[in-house]
Structures are given as structure tokens and as C-alpha cells.
Design an enzyme around this catalytic site. Structure first.
Site, PDB file in Angstrom:
ATOM      1  N   ASP A 210       0.850  -1.194   0.000  1.00 59.34           N
ATOM      2  CA  ASP A 210       0.000   0.000   0.000  1.00 59.34           C
ATOM      3  C   ASP A 210       0.892   1.252   0.000  1.00 59.34           C
ATOM      4  OD1 ASP A 210      -2.450   1.358   0.192  1.00 59.34           O
ATOM      5  OD2 ASP A 210      -2.429   1.344   2.382  1.00 59.34           O
TER       6      ASP A 210
ATOM      7  N   HIS B 189      -9.206   4.876  -2.455  1.00 56.63           N
ATOM      8  CA  HIS B 189      -8.511   4.963  -1.159  1.00 56.63           C
ATOM      9  C   HIS B 189      -9.382   5.778  -0.202  1.00 56.63           C
ATOM     10  CE1 HIS B 189      -4.284   3.551  -1.904  1.00 56.63           C
ATOM     11  NE2 HIS B 189      -4.846   3.415  -3.104  1.00 56.63           N
TER      12      HIS B 189
HETATM   13  O1  G3H Z   1      -3.373   4.832   3.673  1.00 55.53           O
HETATM   14  C1  G3H Z   1      -2.797   4.545   4.722  1.00 55.53           C
HETATM   15  C2  G3H Z   1      -3.193   3.367   5.509  1.00 55.53           C
HETATM   16  O2  G3H Z   1      -4.289   3.662   6.342  1.00 55.53           O
HETATM   17  C3  G3H Z   1      -2.011   2.849   6.268  1.00 55.53           C
HETATM   18  O3  G3H Z   1      -1.692   3.677   7.324  1.00 55.53           O
HETATM   19  O4  G3H Z   1       0.702   4.289   7.021  1.00 55.53           O
HETATM   20  O5  G3H Z   1      -0.400   4.340   9.301  1.00 55.53           O
HETATM   21  O6  G3H Z   1       0.118   2.160   8.181  1.00 55.53           O
HETATM   22  P1  G3H Z   1      -0.215   3.620   8.005  1.00 55.53           P
HETATM   23  P1  13P Z   2      -9.172   4.750   5.318  1.00 57.32           P
HETATM   24  O1  13P Z   2      -8.328   5.695   6.098  1.00 57.32           O
HETATM   25  O2  13P Z   2     -10.432   5.411   4.858  1.00 57.32           O
HETATM   26  O3  13P Z   2      -9.439   3.493   6.004  1.00 57.32           O
HETATM   27  O4  13P Z   2      -8.347   4.402   3.960  1.00 57.32           O
HETATM   28  C1  13P Z   2      -7.334   3.446   3.960  1.00 57.32           C
HETATM   29  C2  13P Z   2      -6.493   3.513   2.718  1.00 57.32           C
HETATM   30  O5  13P Z   2      -6.781   4.188   1.748  1.00 57.32           O
HETATM   31  C3  13P Z   2      -5.274   2.685   2.691  1.00 57.32           C
HETATM   32  O6  13P Z   2      -4.522   2.886   1.538  1.00 57.32           O
HETATM   33 ZN    ZN Z   3      -4.581   4.863   0.770  1.00 56.03          ZN
END
Ligand code: G3H
Ligand code: 13P
Ligand code: ZN
Length: 309
Positions: free
Chosen positions: A82, A211
Site C-alpha cells: 500500500d 482509497h
Molecule cells: O493509507 C494509509 C493506511 O491507512 C495505512 O496507514 O501508514 O499508518 O500504516 P499507516
Molecule cells: P481509510 O483511512 O479510509 O481506512 O483508507 C485506507 C487507505 O486508503 C489505505 O490505503
Molecule cells: Zn490509501
């Protein structure tokens, strides 16, 4: 039963107006909860790992846990990076057994985003791995005051078509009004469906990705707050809007915040009600079930993806 790419999942989703849930994972209980939810709904699944998750859990642990989930459940699962921010992290994930990577070049100008995405596509495709890219910028909540100013950063449909043609990318994350985290809108929630329809009409065979798609259900915010949390003014994307988006090419819906809220609400409640308890299994067990329930709810009621295997 396999670790698969998203190719077949997306082809079916595109044809049948549903979306595959892409859920963020950080530890064993989260993986187990998500996988149990997908198994109960008899559906395919994307488990995604951010740079932060890699740092927190060590990619080898996460990869092995996902392998264990496949052995245990027989589900088709795609393991996805991701928001990969550069070529190097994408390369590491391709080499480390991921079946899908996201290169997020959305902060660059169009030509640099194309160059970077193309570089990742060439490397990944050579190894049978698929690539998601992003075009347009996800809005911050502060931009919500003026929809006009906010939409200036949304994905341009013609640019999207040009981008896909130039890069050969497998799927495209677009900006139509969602944002990451629990604070997505200050006023009325707004997604630019006309823009989504235009993008889908210009690149009908390209799976689109949403996203920032958590709904931030009020009962979970309340449950967190009732047991000592302080999460004021949280607001997500209404479920009906996500459901609607799956009709216009959205094949992958990213959800992290809703799982975090479900897990945290459960742990807060347990510890508040059982202050003398200190066995982690006592609060992580119900938290895992809370994640499973949330995932089942999403798959069934929002993504329309139950029994699609
Ligand atoms: O888009 C981001 C996801 O919610 C992942 O979040 O970078 O805190 O693991 P993180
Ligand atoms: P949310 O913050 O809406 O859960 O989105 C998650 C996301 O886009 C991870 O790439
Ligand atoms: Zn995202």
C-alpha cells in the site's frame, strides 16, 4: 487456494459491479480477523501492507502470516504493498513475494509520475506482479470548506486515460473526494460521481481504486469515546456512496480506519469492564472478532462481494 494477483479478481469485479475489499494488516490478530470475515463471506481478498506496517511488524512475519492464512482457509488472497513511495520499496516487495504493489507517485507532476510508474511496471510485470498507481491527490479535510478548491486536486479524466496508456499500469487509484483517516468531511460528504463516470467511460477496462474509503461508523466512534477515547468530529464516506461507486469501475476499496476503530473500541470496552485483567488474549480475542464482524459487514453490505468466488 493460493496467493494470487488481483488480475482475475478485478476482471470479475469490473463485469459484475462489486468491489474487492483491500484491508490493511499490521499483526496476526488483524490478519486472522480479516481472513475469517472473508472466509465466512466466501470471497476473494486483498491484504495490504503499508511502509509503516512493514516497519512495525517486519515484512517476513507479515508474509508468513498471510501464507498461513491461505493454508488455513483456502482463500484466494492477494498480498499488496500500500502506498509504495519509491522504486526501491516496490522492488523489495516484488522480490519478497508480494503479488501486487502500489507505486504512489501522486505527489509528483504527471510526467514524473508516469516515469516512476513505468519503471515499477516494467520490473513487476517481468516477475508476474501487478501494479496499482495513483493519479490526483486525496483531499485533506481542511480543503472541504470549498468544494471547488478541493476538486482542483481531483483526478483529471483525460489525464487518467493518457496515464494508463503511457504506463501500462494494471489499476488506478483516483481522487474523487475521499481522504485517509477518520476526518474526511467537515460538512456534507461529497464524492464527484460525474468525474468517476467520465474516468470509467474513458478507461472502461481499467480497474479503479478508492482509497480513504472508511465509513467511520458513528457507533464505533461512540464506543471508543464511551470508554475513555476522545475522537471528536470524525466523519467518513457514507456506505451508500461506496456502494454506488462500485457501479462505475471501482473494483478495489481500501479500508483501514474502520478496522482500527472496531479494534480499538473493543479493546477499550474490554479493559474498562475488566480492569483487573492483564492477559492479552482476553482483549485481543474479542478485538479479532470485532474486525471479522466489520469485514463481513463491508463485504456483504457495502462491496456487494459475498459468494463471488
Ligand atoms: O493509507 C494509509 C493506511 O491507512 C495505512 O496507514 O501508514 O499508518 O500504516 P499507516
Ligand atoms: P481509510 O483511512 O479510509 O481506512 O483508507 C485506507 C487507505 O486508503 C489505505 O490505503
Ligand atoms: Zn490509501
Amino acid at each position: 487456494m493460493a496467493l494470487v494477483t488481483t488480475k482475475e479478481m478485478f476482471a470479475k469485479a469490473l463485469k459484475n459491479d462489486y468491489a474487492i475489499g483491500a484491508f490493511n494488516v499490521n499483526n496476526m490478530e488483524i490478519i486472522q480477523g480479516i481472513v475469517a470475515g472473508a472466509q465466512a463471506e466466501n470471497t476473494s481478498l486483498i491484504l495490504q501492507v503499508s511502509a509503516g506496517a512493514r516497519k512495525y511488524a517486519n515484512p517476513t512475519y507479515l508474509t508468513k502470516l498471510v501464507e498461513a492464512a491461505i493454508i488455513d482457509t483456502g482463500l484466494d488472497i492477494a498480498l499488496h504493498l500500500d502506498h509504495g513511495e519509491d522504486f526501491e520499496i516496490c522492488k523489495q516487495c516484488v522480490d519478497g513475494g508480494f503479488t501486487s504493489v502500489m507505486i504512489d507517485g501522486s505527489k509528483y507532476d504527471l510526467e514524473e509520475n508516469i516515469r516512476l510508474t513505468k519503471q515499477v511496471v516494467e520490473y513487476a510485470h517481468d516477475k508476474g506482479v501487478v501494479v496499482e498507481a495513483e493519479l490526483g491527490k486525496l483531499a485533506g479535510v481542511e480543503d472541504n470548506i470549498k468544494v471547488d478548491a478541493r476538486s482542483a486536486t481531483f483526478t483529471d479524466p483525460e489525464e487518467a486515460a493518457y496515464f494508463v496508456e503511457k504506463t501500462g499500469v494494471d489499476s488506478l487509484a483516483i481522487a474523487i473526494g475521499t481522504s485517509h483517516g477518520a476526518y474526511k468531511f467537515k460538512g456534507e460528504p461529497y464524492l464527484d460521481f460525474e468525474r468517476l463516470k467520465k474516468i470509467h467511460s474513458l478507461i472502461p477496462d481499467t480497474p479503479l481504486v478508492l482509497h480513504g474509503a472508511s465509513t467511520v461508523l458513528p457507533e464505533f466512534v461512540k464506543a471508543c469515546n464511551d470508554f475513555g477515547g476522545d475522537i471528536p468530529g470524525a466523519q467518513g464516506v457514507p456506505e451508500e456512496m461506496i456502494k454506488e461507486a462500485t457501479k462505475y469501475g471501482i473494483c478495489k476499496v481500501n479500508i483501514d480506519t474502520d478496522l482500527r476503530l472496531a479494534m480499538t473500541a473493543s479493546i477499550r470496552k474490554y479493559l474498562a469492564e475488566n480492569p483487573a485483567d492483564f492477559d492479552p488474549r482476553k482483549y485481543l480475542g474479542p478485538a479479532r472478532t470485532a474486525i471479522q464482524d466489520m469485514v463481513q459487514h463491508k463485504i456483504k453490505n457495502v462491496l456487494n462481494a459475498s459468494n463471488i468466488k
